[in-house]
Design a protein around this motif. Structure first.
Motif, mmCIF file in Angstrom:
data_model
loop_
_atom_site.group_PDB
_atom_site.id
_atom_site.type_symbol
_atom_site.label_atom_id
_atom_site.label_comp_id
_atom_site.label_asym_id
_atom_site.label_seq_id
_atom_site.Cartn_x
_atom_site.Cartn_y
_atom_site.Cartn_z
ATOM 1 N N VAL A 127 -13.807 -4.258 7.303
ATOM 2 C CA VAL A 127 -12.544 -4.497 8.010
ATOM 3 C C VAL A 127 -11.405 -4.791 7.037
ATOM 4 O O VAL A 127 -10.420 -5.441 7.378
ATOM 5 C CB VAL A 127 -12.687 -5.660 9.032
ATOM 6 C CG1 VAL A 127 -13.631 -5.276 10.151
ATOM 7 C CG2 VAL A 127 -13.180 -6.937 8.348
ATOM 8 N N LEU A 154 -18.108 -1.229 14.724
ATOM 9 C CA LEU A 154 -16.662 -1.244 14.504
ATOM 10 C C LEU A 154 -16.127 0.190 14.572
ATOM 11 O O LEU A 154 -16.155 0.931 13.600
ATOM 12 C CB LEU A 154 -16.342 -1.866 13.144
ATOM 13 C CG LEU A 154 -16.644 -3.363 13.014
ATOM 14 C CD1 LEU A 154 -16.683 -3.777 11.553
ATOM 15 C CD2 LEU A 154 -15.594 -4.185 13.772
ATOM 16 N N VAL A 186 -7.900 -10.914 7.709
ATOM 17 C CA VAL A 186 -9.358 -10.987 7.611
ATOM 18 C C VAL A 186 -9.739 -12.409 7.206
ATOM 19 O O VAL A 186 -9.326 -12.885 6.145
ATOM 20 C CB VAL A 186 -9.921 -9.991 6.583
ATOM 21 C CG1 VAL A 186 -11.443 -10.124 6.501
ATOM 22 C CG2 VAL A 186 -9.521 -8.560 6.925
ATOM 23 N N VAL A 221 -16.826 -10.317 13.692
ATOM 24 C CA VAL A 221 -17.837 -9.415 13.151
ATOM 25 C C VAL A 221 -19.101 -10.220 12.884
ATOM 26 O O VAL A 221 -19.129 -11.093 12.001
ATOM 27 C CB VAL A 221 -17.344 -8.731 11.862
ATOM 28 C CG1 VAL A 221 -18.394 -7.749 11.353
ATOM 29 C CG2 VAL A 221 -16.021 -8.022 12.102
ATOM 30 N N ALA A 264 -9.597 -9.911 12.168
ATOM 31 C CA ALA A 264 -11.057 -9.919 12.106
ATOM 32 C C ALA A 264 -11.543 -11.238 11.508
ATOM 33 O O ALA A 264 -10.999 -11.717 10.506
ATOM 34 C CB ALA A 264 -11.570 -8.754 11.261
ATOM 35 N N VAL A 267 -15.008 -12.491 10.058
ATOM 36 C CA VAL A 267 -16.312 -11.999 9.622
ATOM 37 C C VAL A 267 -17.221 -13.203 9.403
ATOM 38 O O VAL A 267 -16.928 -14.064 8.562
ATOM 39 C CB VAL A 267 -16.187 -11.174 8.328
ATOM 40 C CG1 VAL A 267 -17.516 -10.511 7.985
ATOM 41 C CG2 VAL A 267 -15.091 -10.114 8.465
ATOM 42 N N ALA A 276 -7.701 -4.526 8.007
ATOM 43 C CA ALA A 276 -7.135 -5.345 9.075
ATOM 44 C C ALA A 276 -5.944 -6.150 8.569
ATOM 45 O O ALA A 276 -5.840 -6.460 7.373
ATOM 46 C CB ALA A 276 -8.196 -6.273 9.648
ATOM 47 N N THR A 333 -11.317 -9.829 16.666
ATOM 48 C CA THR A 333 -12.653 -9.257 16.594
ATOM 49 C C THR A 333 -13.511 -10.113 15.678
ATOM 50 O O THR A 333 -13.174 -10.298 14.500
ATOM 51 C CB THR A 333 -12.614 -7.818 16.055
ATOM 52 O OG1 THR A 333 -11.883 -6.998 16.971
ATOM 53 C CG2 THR A 333 -14.023 -7.252 15.890
ATOM 54 N N PRO A 380 -9.719 -3.514 13.389
ATOM 55 C CA PRO A 380 -9.086 -4.528 14.249
ATOM 56 C C PRO A 380 -7.816 -5.067 13.607
ATOM 57 O O PRO A 380 -7.610 -4.943 12.401
ATOM 58 C CB PRO A 380 -10.155 -5.609 14.354
ATOM 59 C CG PRO A 380 -10.948 -5.478 13.097
ATOM 60 C CD PRO A 380 -10.941 -4.022 12.743
#
Length: 233
Positions: A105, A11, A111, A137, A18, A20, A108, A135, A15
């Motif tokens: 993140v 990363l 998230v 993760v 994100a 995750v 962001a 993105t 972003p």
């Protein structure tokens, strides 16, 4: 929707959106905690931070990876957690990969924490937010964990294509290194049902949204009405 799939160490910048992913087991466990009535989950930076939060809030439920440990109430296992009544409780979670990825993140705009058990709800929330660039993760094994990558790729396809078949993605997760280590007892704090529970597609009708609240990263369920109507928990 433009997508990229990165490990935590990859990363380079924060972003905008994100997702995750930690299938085995952090964000399967988180979903089960909400399924068992938890109100919120605080994602701890470290084991010491988790214990400090628990000391300040004795009624909170602290959990971690690995075997049981002093100061923690339970372990990062969906099979174990499903037997607990967490109604109205706050859970403090610290894991090796999942919570680390979410905290990486935390700045962001959006998230989401995800696994197979909340895959469709996560995809639906991304659709409703019209997220142009996302993105994913991939938290496990320095971004190489196939169970996390498979889940991330599945969610990404579900955002744009409703006809995506989950079978191949679930197969990859079932044959992943993480699944093997759980089955063989390499990882500690494991319940016999953990793998099956991690592969239970769309068990819960909510996505999980993490937001910064003061110094804490707090995860909460975000119900998707269409799923709630059709597939109650």
């Amino acid at each position: 929707m433009d997508t990229e799939f990165l490990g935590i160490a990859d990363l380079a910048e924060v972003p905008r959106v994100a997702v995750v992913v930690d299938v085995m087991r952090a964000f399967t466990v988180a979903a089960w905690a909400f399924g068992q009535g938890a109100e919120e989950i605080v994602l701890a930076e470290s084991l010491d931070d988790a214990l400090a939060l628990k000391e300040r809030h004795p009624d909170w439920v602290a959990l971690k990876d690995g075997p049981p440990a002093p100061g923690f109430d339970t372990v990062n296992s969906p099979g174990t957690l499903r037997s607990l009544d967490l109604s109205g409780r706050t859970v403090v979670q610290k894991t090796t990969a999942g919570t680390v990825g979410a905290l990486a993140v935390k700045e962001a705009q959006l998230v989401l924490c995800a696994s197979f058990v909340v895959a469709e709800a996560t995809a639906q929330l991304l659709r409703t937010r019209e997220s142009g660039s996302v993105t994913f993760v991939v938290t496990g094994e320095d971004g190489q964990a196939d169970e996390d990558l498979a889940c991330a790729q599945y969610i990404a396809r579900r955002v744009t294509g409703a006809g995506t078949d989950a079978a191949e993605f679930l197969r990859r997760a079932a044959e992943s290194r993480a699944a093997t280590e759980l089955a063989e007892g390499v990882r500690q704090g494991v319940h016999p049902d953990d793998i099956a529970l991690c592969l239970e597609l769309d068990r819960f009708p909510f996505a999980m949204v993490a937001t910064l609240e003061g110094p804490l990263m707090v995860l909460r369920p975000h119900a998707m009405p269409s799923l709630t109507d059709e597939d109650p928990v």
